[in-house]
Scaffold this active site. Structure first.
Site, PDB file in Angstrom:
ATOM      1  CG  ASP A 165      -1.830  -1.165   1.309  1.00 33.07           C
ATOM      2  OD1 ASP A 165      -2.212  -1.676   0.247  1.00 33.07           O
ATOM      3  OD2 ASP A 165      -2.162  -1.583   2.438  1.00 33.07           O
ATOM      4  CG  ASP A 187      -3.587  -4.470  -1.659  1.00 34.83           C
ATOM      5  OD1 ASP A 187      -4.449  -4.701  -2.517  1.00 34.83           O
ATOM      6  OD2 ASP A 187      -3.751  -4.722  -0.455  1.00 34.83           O
ATOM      7  CG  ASP A 191      -5.648  -0.775   2.416  1.00 31.84           C
ATOM      8  OD1 ASP A 191      -6.313  -0.222   1.518  1.00 31.84           O
ATOM      9  OD2 ASP A 191      -5.215  -1.942   2.337  1.00 31.84           O
ATOM     10  NE  ARG A 238     -11.017  -2.517  -1.821  1.00 29.57           N
ATOM     11  CZ  ARG A 238     -10.116  -3.389  -1.351  1.00 29.57           C
ATOM     12  NH1 ARG A 238      -8.926  -2.967  -0.966  1.00 29.57           N
ATOM     13  NH2 ARG A 238     -10.405  -4.676  -1.259  1.00 29.57           N
TER      14      ARG A 238
END
Length: 662
Positions: A165, A187, A191, A238
């Site tokens: 991330d 990724d 997050d 997302r």
């Protein structure tokens, strides 16, 4: 500075003391002060929620707020080792990232501990191939103005094998993510996991990626998050998704250029998942599939957004919550969002260049804030002083340049630095309330005072400085200097070193030699008050220059007003100071285009310490007022010479420094 002291007459001591107390009162400005012009200082009035504010808004501002590394040292890093060391340290730090830092091994974590601010310097701060990671329990973190990029492994679009991330946090609280760019990572870009709460994500740019921004991975419904003014461009999903958020407030976000790979489900904008309560306001969706959707267990309220060429789900259900119940905010019109966000989202050249240290909110004293700046400082640092009286001595050593002292009240008299030490206890440097030895130091919207009561003491050295400077390129703007003897000393490290000081829109008061030293000093658009000492013949001296013989420019007082409460004909414009009898200290003063009061003597220049004023370089030009005259004892510059004695002539050097009135 050596003097033949002029004692007060005993019979006038009480009256003089009373006058001194009034002169040094820290209350409303005198009429002379109030009449002085004010600079166009607007920075202190900037909205706290503006795109370049240095404090968080939204949920990150609640429950104690998020201050990051405030109160800690300011450091500048350019290597992975230094970034990792300071980011993981136990102590608070403000960490300026001034280079593109390539992280090795590829995809590695840089752990960020509590009480940290990590900020990119302009657009130079980058984290390449690596992740910033906040472990469980981490709190009070600010990450701003960085580009975090390029940990993507070819063929791993879903990030199933390489969990790289840009920023990942687990079970944290009070975090502000602002003005960053996240792109092309392994990724997720961002997050926010496992019941993290009191978060604000603002003015970031998410681009060139599959899974942009995920929130959740928990059964707990605790997360409180504000997401505003972000630009999601060239992402697929997302944007964000929010799972089991207690409160998710999304406003003024811009979604555009959505990846179109024919996926009918996992290509979407915002998703309220689980038991999330989500409010979306005044956002802009351009060409987005499923712009906002909600699980049947979630609540989603949308109002005021612009939908352009959108398809698929546009879910709303329930009442969610009212963000105004938690914090104040003002959403921009949705139609203005694309232009606003394109300009303001992501790293900005103006951010990280100037670090702001707040006194006393973050540092208990002014000196504590100065101490937080590292030796060898190479970045602009503003010490933002809240209104109040700071009774302390402040010392800025030569190794801490580029500091700005900024009073944040409505008036310069609202913020005062004051102390009461006389020269008897430490000389000019020891007595000064504020000593500025560093170059490129600025003070705005402040009052400096030395309130030593000389009438109440019988000392051999009654000098009591409000400010002493020895650094070069010093600026005072909208400031006041209050004292009696030797109020403001502008000096240099040694006789033949030229330091320059620019004083604009100031109020300066004193009685004996209260503007003195060897620095090249311009006082412009200011009020100078010559205080009475109760004498009917000699109440003092405004200037006492000790300019180096090789420097043609000493003191210039221009476009100003000298005022006085002394009787007519009792005050000198100046006298030549030769420290220690130094023959090469040949003072230079020019007073021009300035109003002079009746208190000025008909022969206003006088000798000092055995040195004749006629051997110094004293002059006047185009002065006016009841104290102005042209006589044999008052040298006047010719028009040709005056043209070579303007503000720029005094201050400019080979470095191109050219301060000017604003």
């Amino acid at each position: 500075m050596t003097y033949l002291r002029s004692k007060r007459l005993l019979g006038t001591a009480l009256a003089a003391a009373t006058a001194l107390a009034a002169a040094l009162a820290l209350g409303p400005l005198t009429p002379a002060e109030a009449a002085a012009p004010r600079p166009r200082e607007t920075a202190r009035h900037t909205s706290a929620n503006g795109p370049w504010a240095d404090r968080p808004h939204g949920f990150a501002s609640l429950a104690g707020s998020t201050t990051g590394g405030a109160g800690g040292q300011v450091v500048t890093v350019r290597t992975q080792a230094d970034l990792a060391k300071y980011a993981a340290a136990d102590a608070p730090y403000v960490i300026r990232v001034a280079a593109a830092i390539e992280v090795a091994p590829f995809g590695s974590d840089i752990v960020v501990a509590s009480d940290k601010t990590i900020v990119g310097v302009g657009t130079s701060g980058e984290i390449v191939h690596g992740e910033l990671h906040l472990n469980p329990g981490t709190h009070n973190v600010i990450i701003r103005n960085l580009t975090i990029r390029d940990s993507y492994v070819e063929g791993d679009r879903d990030g199933k094998t390489q969990d790289f991330d840009a920023i990942q946090m687990d079970s944290v609280h009070h975090v502000w993510i602002d003005h960053n760019r996240f792109t092309h990572m392994g990724d997720g870009l961002l997050d926010v996991r496992k019941a993290s709460e009191y978060l604000t994500v603002s003015y970031n740019r998410f681009d060139t990626h599959n899974k942009a921004f995920g929130i959740g991975w928990t059964e707990d419904v605790k997360t409180r998050i504000t997401i505003d003014h972000n630009w999601f461009h060239g992402t697929k999903q997302r944007n964000p998704s929010a799972d089991n958020c207690a409160y998710a407030h999304l406003y003024n976000n811009y979604l555009s250029g959505q990846v179109d790979d024919g996926d009918p489900v996992w290509t979407y904008g915002n998703w309220a998942r689980g038991r999330t309560k989500m409010v979306i306001e005044n956002s802009y969706y351009d060409g987005v599939q499923h712009p906002y959707q909600a699980d049947e267990t979630a609540e989603l309220v949308q109002r005021g957004s612009v939908l352009k060429n959108t398809t698929g789900r546009h879910d709303t259900r329930g009442t969610a919550f009212d963000p105004h119940d938690f914090y104040p905010y003002r959403a921009d019109p949705a139609a203005a969002v694309p232009a606003l966000v394109k300009k303001a989202a992501g790293p900005q050249r103006s951010l990280g260049i100037r670090t702001v240290l707040h006194v006393p909110a973050d540092y208990p004293t002014v000196q504590a804030a100065v101490d937080a700046v590292p030796d060898g400082n190479d970045g602009a640092v503003t010490l933002a002083l809240a209104p109040g009286t700071y009774r302390e001595q402040v010392r800025v050593p030569a190794g801490k340049p580029y500091l700005t002292f900024l009073g944040t009240g409505d008036d310069r008299g609202d913020t005062v630095i004051v102390y009461d030490t006389p020269n008897e206890y430490g000389g000019s440097s020891g007595s000064a309330t504020v000593l500025l030895a560093a170059h490129d130091t600025t003070a705005r919207h402040l009052t400096f005072v030395n309130d030593f009561d000389e009438a109440a003491h019988d000392l051999d050295s009654e000098q009591a400085l409000a400010v002493k400077t020895t650094g070069d390129r010093i600026v005072f703007e909208d400031t006041a200097f209050k004292g009696n003897q030797d109020t403001l000393m502008t000096d240099s490290p040694k006789l033949d070193t030229v330091s320059r000081v620019y004083v604009h829109d100031a109020y300066i008061e004193g009685d004996v030699d209260f503007l003195y030293g060897r620095a090249t000093t311009v006082v412009e658009d200011s009020v100078i008050k010559a205080l009475s000492r109760g004498s009917d013949s000699n109440n003092g001296y405004i200037t006492a220059p000790s300019t180096w013989r090789g420097n043609p420019y000493g003191f210039l007082i221009t476009d100003s007003r000298i005022v006085s409460d002394a009787p007519a004909g009792t005050f000198h414009l100046g006298r030549p100071w030769h420290p220690g009898g130094e023959p090469d200290a040949v003072g230079q003063v020019l007073i021009r285009d300035t109003v002079l009061p009746a208190a000025i003597k008909a022969s206003p220049w006088t000798d000092m310490g055995g040195f004749s004023w006629r051997d110094a370089r004293f002059g006047e030009y185009h002065n006016r007022g009841p104290g102005a005259a042209v006589t044999a004892d008052r040298p006047q510059l010719s028009t040709a010479d005056a043209a070579r004695h303007e503000v720029a002539d005094y201050l400019r050097g080979t470095d191109g420094w050219a301060p000017h009135r604003r």
